[in-house]
Enzyme design. Sequence first.
Site, PDB file in Angstrom:
ATOM      1  N   ASN A   9     -54.739 -20.749  11.403  1.00  0.00           N
ATOM      2  CA  ASN A   9     -54.940 -19.515  10.686  1.00  0.00           C
ATOM      3  C   ASN A   9     -54.766 -18.246  11.519  1.00  0.00           C
ATOM      4  OD1 ASN A   9     -55.764 -17.635   9.173  1.00  0.00           O
ATOM      5  ND2 ASN A   9     -58.165 -18.132   8.923  1.00  0.00           N
ATOM      6  N   LYS A  11     -55.071 -15.337  10.977  1.00  0.00           N
ATOM      7  CA  LYS A  11     -55.569 -14.147  10.508  1.00  0.00           C
ATOM      8  C   LYS A  11     -54.775 -13.031  10.733  1.00  0.00           C
ATOM      9  CE  LYS A  11     -59.752 -16.730  11.914  1.00  0.00           C
ATOM     10  NZ  LYS A  11     -61.291 -16.963  12.241  1.00  0.00           N
ATOM     11  N   HIS A  97     -62.199 -18.291   2.687  1.00  0.00           N
ATOM     12  CA  HIS A  97     -62.552 -18.297   3.962  1.00  0.00           C
ATOM     13  C   HIS A  97     -63.547 -17.306   4.295  1.00  0.00           C
ATOM     14  CE1 HIS A  97     -62.393 -17.248   8.109  1.00  0.00           C
ATOM     15  NE2 HIS A  97     -61.571 -18.377   8.457  1.00  0.00           N
ATOM     16  N   GLU A  99     -64.334 -15.094   5.970  1.00  0.00           N
ATOM     17  CA  GLU A  99     -64.320 -13.524   6.360  1.00  0.00           C
ATOM     18  C   GLU A  99     -63.957 -12.997   5.023  1.00  0.00           C
ATOM     19  OE1 GLU A  99     -61.452 -14.348   9.437  1.00  0.00           O
ATOM     20  OE2 GLU A  99     -62.989 -15.260  10.650  1.00  0.00           O
ATOM     21  N   GLU A 169     -66.127 -25.129   7.416  1.00  0.00           N
ATOM     22  CA  GLU A 169     -66.178 -23.890   8.553  1.00  0.00           C
ATOM     23  C   GLU A 169     -67.843 -23.478   8.622  1.00  0.00           C
ATOM     24  OE1 GLU A 169     -62.175 -22.326   9.746  1.00  0.00           O
ATOM     25  OE2 GLU A 169     -62.745 -21.366   8.124  1.00  0.00           O
ATOM     26  N   GLY A 175     -65.188 -18.325  15.914  1.00  0.00           N
ATOM     27  CA  GLY A 175     -64.976 -17.264  16.761  1.00  0.00           C
ATOM     28  C   GLY A 175     -65.999 -16.997  17.615  1.00  0.00           C
ATOM     29  N   SER A 215     -64.462 -22.610  16.332  1.00  0.00           N
ATOM     30  CA  SER A 215     -64.357 -22.633  17.735  1.00  0.00           C
ATOM     31  C   SER A 215     -63.688 -24.038  18.116  1.00  0.00           C
ATOM     32  CB  SER A 215     -65.638 -22.314  18.455  1.00  0.00           C
ATOM     33  OG  SER A 215     -65.951 -21.215  18.308  1.00  0.00           O
TER      34      SER A 215
HETATM   35  P1  13P Z   1     -61.894 -19.991  15.402  1.00  0.00           P
HETATM   36  O1  13P Z   1     -61.245 -21.232  15.739  1.00  0.00           O
HETATM   37  O2  13P Z   1     -61.267 -18.638  16.088  1.00  0.00           O
HETATM   38  O3  13P Z   1     -63.539 -20.011  15.570  1.00  0.00           O
HETATM   39  O4  13P Z   1     -61.799 -19.513  13.916  1.00  0.00           O
HETATM   40  C1  13P Z   1     -61.812 -20.621  12.748  1.00  0.00           C
HETATM   41  C2  13P Z   1     -61.372 -20.039  11.651  1.00  0.00           C
HETATM   42  O5  13P Z   1     -62.041 -19.244  10.946  1.00  0.00           O
HETATM   43  C3  13P Z   1     -60.208 -20.642  10.970  1.00  0.00           C
HETATM   44  O6  13P Z   1     -60.006 -20.282   9.538  1.00  0.00           O
END
Ligand code: 13P
Length: 252
Positions: A9, A11, A97, A99, A169, A175, A215
């Site tokens: 992803n 982002k 997601h 976010e 997740e 993150g 992570s």
């Molecule tokens: P990270 O791997 O940066 O923690 O992000 C995970 C994520 O949100 C994948 O969609």
Amino acid sequence: MRKKIVAGNWKMNMNLEEGLSFAKTINQYFDEKPSQKTEVILCTPYIHLNGVSEIVKKGKVALGAQNCASEDSGAFTGEISAGMIKSTGAQYVIIGHSERRTYYHENDALLNKKTLLAVNNGLKVIFCCGEVKEERESGKHLDVVRRQLQDGLFSLSGSDMSKIVIAYEPVWAIGTGLTATPEQAQDMHHYIRGLVKEKYGREIAEDLTILYGGSCKPSNAAEIFSKPDVDGGLIGGASLKKEDFVAIVEAI
Ligand code: 13P
């Protein structure tokens, strides 16, 4: 045997030129590894979809978007529909997601609408769920994930459910550098598979791919992926570096 998947992803990272160049590198790497059985998906920003689709067309890497509109078409300035995503050649879309849930206030009802539109337009959905830190600490994490799945996903028919990949997740691990322990991931994935089994039966539950995200990196991927109900990963930060992403795919 259910499919193993590692999805990157991206982002909101990489401009058009950087993204296309990175996709070429990843595509070429996996084209030269015919024995690689894990499905690799690149989930790019919208602007990259068309170009990356051309790059991966003849190869093994699949393509996905990170979101889609909650309407089919019409006067929705700035939105991108599931049908438009499909028309680029993408096969997947991420929905739900954390976010999007947090920063854009997307709730379960809206995510359900998006999921149905995506599936009706021929896309496969990577449906995300997961609890925040306080919910985990107060022991509510199972209830939270159950509600997210019941309200966001379980209105689908059985045949549509087979086009879904679930990504667990935990929000506190995204993150942050904090990762769920392999046991925490396994417990939740096992719980999720049980919910799907209750609703859709054994066969659909056993065929369901459940990804872990949060992570995930080369140093912890192999241990997390070794758990029986963890079928791969949804990777954020580490999907932006070729060496890390490839090492995570190869950790399966
Ligand atoms: P990270 O791997 O940066 O923690 O992000 C995970 C994520 O949100 C994948 O969609």
